[in-house]
Design an enzyme around this catalytic site. Structure first.
Site, mmCIF file in Angstrom:
data_model
loop_
_atom_site.group_PDB
_atom_site.id
_atom_site.type_symbol
_atom_site.label_atom_id
_atom_site.label_comp_id
_atom_site.label_asym_id
_atom_site.label_seq_id
_atom_site.Cartn_x
_atom_site.Cartn_y
_atom_site.Cartn_z
ATOM 1 N N ASP A 288 -2.273 10.965 -1.846
ATOM 2 C CA ASP A 288 -2.574 9.996 -3.061
ATOM 3 C C ASP A 288 -2.659 10.531 -4.040
ATOM 4 O OD1 ASP A 288 -2.862 6.763 -1.723
ATOM 5 O OD2 ASP A 288 -3.357 8.257 -0.338
ATOM 6 N N ARG B 169 0.847 -1.320 0.195
ATOM 7 C CA ARG B 169 0.231 -0.011 -0.126
ATOM 8 C C ARG B 169 0.844 1.199 -0.039
ATOM 9 N NH1 ARG B 169 1.046 2.357 3.933
ATOM 10 N NH2 ARG B 169 -0.320 4.204 3.252
ATOM 11 N N GLY B 170 0.142 2.299 -0.085
ATOM 12 C CA GLY B 170 1.050 3.545 -0.583
ATOM 13 C C GLY B 170 1.227 3.800 -1.920
ATOM 14 N N ALA B 171 0.916 5.275 -2.363
ATOM 15 C CA ALA B 171 0.987 5.271 -3.675
ATOM 16 C C ALA B 171 2.186 4.954 -4.536
ATOM 17 C CB ALA B 171 0.395 6.809 -4.064
ATOM 18 N N ARG C 77 -6.273 -0.455 -7.635
ATOM 19 C CA ARG C 77 -6.437 0.692 -6.691
ATOM 20 C C ARG C 77 -6.702 1.678 -7.701
ATOM 21 N NH1 ARG C 77 -5.261 0.419 -1.431
ATOM 22 N NH2 ARG C 77 -6.546 2.305 -1.110
ATOM 23 N N ASN D 171 -6.146 12.414 0.138
ATOM 24 C CA ASN D 171 -5.440 11.418 0.930
ATOM 25 C C ASN D 171 -6.193 10.717 2.067
ATOM 26 O OD1 ASN D 171 -2.494 10.833 1.873
ATOM 27 N ND2 ASN D 171 -3.069 11.990 3.812
ATOM 28 N N LYS D 172 -5.460 10.109 2.839
ATOM 29 C CA LYS D 172 -6.081 9.086 3.822
ATOM 30 C C LYS D 172 -7.464 9.835 4.473
ATOM 31 C CE LYS D 172 -5.697 5.506 4.312
ATOM 32 N NZ LYS D 172 -6.240 4.498 3.360
ATOM 33 N N GLN E 126 -3.035 1.838 9.762
ATOM 34 C CA GLN E 126 -1.869 1.843 9.308
ATOM 35 C C GLN E 126 -1.076 2.797 10.155
ATOM 36 O OE1 GLN E 126 -4.726 2.391 7.576
ATOM 37 N NE2 GLN E 126 -4.571 2.224 5.336
#
Length: 358
Positions: free
Chosen positions: A246, A54-56, A96, A256-257, A205
């Site tokens: 992101d 995970r993580g762009a 994603r 973003n999150k 996370q």
């Protein structure tokens, strides 16, 4: 600082070796460090979908290596690798949809594949391109760390107490992290007293990854519930909020999150500066504002189930993964091309015309 960051490197999430892609399974951290071996494009797409990686930035890098695996698989099967690779492009692009790094990396790999001459082996060229994408992100992390630290030093100097959100470290990138890379650099410069991070529900996370990375490197970190952010900004002497992204729209709106937006509102109320750290590949100039983008939602079971047991039978759940932070709440966006204070469409357009600083 570059040499000090390189010397301090301890964590990585992506390993390309022995003609396979190994991904550190982020679902099992911090309890176990399990590596997942991916031998096909489909297995990488599944790893992205199921949050193994995970993580762009890390997603984009993984997708690039996935296309090397796909091409190898198609060559071994004796089929037209170019035509078969298109199905892999589609599968990976859908894994994603929010992170533009994914589409950016896939497009870069597609363009490299198109330049392979008929009859030539595509694998060396594709592998070299995937490695270049990986190394480019690592270098970008180093540059952003230096730029972010310079901003902190210029604005407030030492004795920083920082609030961050979700996870933006080595596990989410090809190097040292975006927002967490800046925090790492500031700590190495003796400028960080403490970092606060929320849990980042429902996947935790912040609790499982951010707190683990920081503690692993001896950086003082305090974990809190996500809902404590405004209280922490009011009472704990926070000097900076530093987060990742992101996606960044043409006008500077940041996707973003979930929870980033309310943190930015609270930061402005309390007079705390708000920094977004992300590679320029996250900036999508084709999207005018954050209002143009659909917000990805994940399955309601992530909220309604604990340990596989449903907590309430008669309620629905709303589980957005991201939110949009308007550009007027952001003090500075840091990329490997430079930093943009008080971002807007004109400043971002100018930034995207620059070359990388490293």
């Amino acid at each position: 600082m570059r040499d000090r960051l390189l010397a301090a490197e301890k964590v990585k999430a992506i390993d390309w070796r022995e003609d396979a892609l190994y991904l550190l399974d982020q679902r099992s951290l911090p309890f176990e460090a399990n590596w997942v071996a991916c031998l096909s494009a489909a297995s990488v797409a599944q790893a992205i979908r199921t949050m193994v990686v995970r993580g762009a930035p890390a997603i984009g890098i993984s997708a690039a290596y996935a296309l090397v695996l796909g091409a190898r698989e198609h060559l071994a099967a004796g089929v037209d690798w170019r035509a078969a690779l298109e199905a892999d492009f589609t599968l990976l692009a859908q894994s994603r949809p929010t992170a533009p790094n994914l589409l950016w990396a896939l497009q870069r790999m597609r363009e490299r594949a198109a330049r392979v001459k008929r009859g030539d082996d595509p694998l060396p060229a594709l592998e070299a391109e995937a490695r270049a994408i990986h190394e480019s992100d690592r270098e970008a992390n180093l540059t952003m760390a230096q730029l972010g630290v310079d901003l902190i030093r210029k604005q407030q100097g030492n004795a920083q107490t920082i609030l961050t959100h979700c996870h933006t470290g080595a596990l989410a990138t090809g190097g040292f992290g975006t927002a967490l890379g800046v925090i790492r650099g500031a700590f190495l410069e003796g400028m960080v007293e403490r970092v606060y991070t929320g849990e980042t529900r429902p996947w935790l996370q912040g609790a499982r990854l951010t707190a683990w990375e920081l503690a692993h490197e001896g950086i003082p970190v305090t974990l809190s519930t996500d809902s404590a952010a405004a209280h922490i900004l009011k009472t704990k002497g926070i000097t900076w909020v530093i987060v990742g992204a992101d996606r960044i729209c043409a006008n500077g709106d940041v996707i973003n999150k979930i929870g980033t937006y309310q943190m930015a509102v609270a930061a402005m109320h309390h007079g705390v500066r708000f920094m977004v750290v992300a590679a320029s590949s996250v900036i999508d100039m084709s999207v005018p504002t954050g209002d143009e983008l659909p917000i990805e939602e994940r399955d309601a079971s992530e909220l309604l189930e604990i340990g596989g047991r449903r907590i309430e039978a008669d309620v629905s759940a709303y589980n957005p993964v991201f939110d949009v932070t308007p550009s007027d709440l952001i003090d500075v966006i840091v990329t490997e091309k430079g930093a943009v204070e008080r971002p807007d469409a004109a400043k971002l357009a100018q930034l995207m015309c620059r070359k990388r600083l490293h």
